[in-house]
Design a protein around this motif. Structure first.
Motif, PDB file in Angstrom:
ATOM      1  N   ASP A  81      10.934  11.125   1.342  1.00  0.00           N
ATOM      2  CA  ASP A  81       9.467  11.142   1.447  1.00  0.00           C
ATOM      3  C   ASP A  81       9.046  10.722   2.856  1.00  0.00           C
ATOM      4  O   ASP A  81       9.588   9.762   3.409  1.00  0.00           O
ATOM      5  N   PRO A  82       8.059  11.414   3.433  1.00  0.00           N
ATOM      6  CA  PRO A  82       7.637  11.094   4.808  1.00  0.00           C
ATOM      7  C   PRO A  82       7.224   9.634   4.995  1.00  0.00           C
ATOM      8  O   PRO A  82       7.548   9.025   6.010  1.00  0.00           O
ATOM      9  N   GLU A  83       6.520   9.088   4.010  1.00  0.00           N
ATOM     10  CA  GLU A  83       6.075   7.694   4.153  1.00  0.00           C
ATOM     11  C   GLU A  83       7.235   6.716   4.099  1.00  0.00           C
ATOM     12  O   GLU A  83       7.157   5.613   4.634  1.00  0.00           O
ATOM     13  N   ARG A  87       2.299   1.692  -3.479  1.00  0.00           N
ATOM     14  CA  ARG A  87       1.263   2.073  -4.440  1.00  0.00           C
ATOM     15  C   ARG A  87       0.811   3.513  -4.250  1.00  0.00           C
ATOM     16  O   ARG A  87       0.708   4.283  -5.202  1.00  0.00           O
ATOM     17  N   THR A  88       0.543   3.897  -2.998  1.00  0.00           N
ATOM     18  CA  THR A  88       0.066   5.255  -2.767  1.00  0.00           C
ATOM     19  C   THR A  88       1.144   6.284  -3.065  1.00  0.00           C
ATOM     20  O   THR A  88       0.834   7.365  -3.563  1.00  0.00           O
ATOM     21  N   THR A  89       2.383   5.963  -2.808  1.00  0.00           N
ATOM     22  CA  THR A  89       3.469   6.880  -3.155  1.00  0.00           C
ATOM     23  C   THR A  89       3.515   7.079  -4.660  1.00  0.00           C
ATOM     24  O   THR A  89       3.629   8.210  -5.142  1.00  0.00           O
ATOM     25  N   ALA A  90       3.393   6.004  -5.405  1.00  0.00           N
ATOM     26  CA  ALA A  90       3.413   6.103  -6.874  1.00  0.00           C
ATOM     27  C   ALA A  90       2.216   6.904  -7.381  1.00  0.00           C
ATOM     28  O   ALA A  90       2.356   7.736  -8.281  1.00  0.00           O
ATOM     29  N   GLU A  91       1.039   6.693  -6.792  1.00  0.00           N
ATOM     30  CA  GLU A  91      -0.158   7.418  -7.226  1.00  0.00           C
ATOM     31  C   GLU A  91      -0.064   8.905  -6.904  1.00  0.00           C
ATOM     32  O   GLU A  91      -0.405   9.743  -7.724  1.00  0.00           O
ATOM     33  N   VAL A 137       0.842  -1.200   0.000  1.00  0.00           N
ATOM     34  CA  VAL A 137       0.000   0.000   0.000  1.00  0.00           C
ATOM     35  C   VAL A 137       0.875   1.246   0.000  1.00  0.00           C
ATOM     36  O   VAL A 137       0.609   2.207  -0.725  1.00  0.00           O
ATOM     37  N   ARG A 138       1.937   1.248   0.800  1.00  0.00           N
ATOM     38  CA  ARG A 138       2.833   2.396   0.865  1.00  0.00           C
ATOM     39  C   ARG A 138       3.457   2.666  -0.495  1.00  0.00           C
ATOM     40  O   ARG A 138       3.504   3.810  -0.963  1.00  0.00           O
ATOM     41  N   ARG A 185       5.961   8.627  -8.909  1.00  0.00           N
ATOM     42  CA  ARG A 185       7.289   8.023  -8.966  1.00  0.00           C
ATOM     43  C   ARG A 185       7.445   7.058  -7.800  1.00  0.00           C
ATOM     44  O   ARG A 185       6.576   6.962  -6.948  1.00  0.00           O
ATOM     45  N   ARG A 186       8.578   6.363  -7.799  1.00  0.00           N
ATOM     46  CA  ARG A 186       8.902   5.489  -6.665  1.00  0.00           C
ATOM     47  C   ARG A 186       9.234   6.337  -5.450  1.00  0.00           C
ATOM     48  O   ARG A 186       9.602   7.508  -5.561  1.00  0.00           O
TER      49      ARG A 186
END
Length: 113
Positions: free
Chosen positions: A75-77, A61-65, A58-59, A69-70
């Protein structure tokens, strides 16, 4: 497994109430066929392992959305990645609050409506 169960006494098989297995569909099918009255339970390790894999999926996928990008270390996540995979009881209240508030400050990352 079924062949082995067939060699055991019926009374013994009927006395089995619970069977702990990993999440293999093959094992579950064998238990269901050989011990239809038994309750199948999954061990804690495999449940946590599956949850951690899903969290990472999920982490990513949501970052990409959201970012297109990867993930990057900045990035905070991704900064919170190690904390996300730790047990809550292994985090100090300060570390938990930092992780949680940072993720909430990003908006809808990891949240569903």
């Amino acid at each position: 497994m079924l062949a082995w169960l067939a060699t055991t006494p019926l009374q013994w098989r009927k006395s089995i109430k619970y069977v702990a297995i990993d999440m293999s569909a093959t094992y579950r099918a064998a238990v269901r066929a050989g011990l239809p009255h038994a309750t199948v339970v999954v061990d804690h390790f495999h449940v946590v392992q599956l949850a951690n894999k899903m969290l990472s999926k999920v982490r990513r996928r949501t970052t990409a959305e959201i970012r297109g990008r990867r993930g990057r270390a900045s990035d905070p996540e991704w900064k919170a990645r190690r904390r996300l995979l730790r047990n809550r009881e292994d985090l100090t209240d300060e570390h938990f609050a930092t992780m949680w508030n940072t993720l909430l400050g990003e908006g809808t990352i990891g949240q569903t409506s």
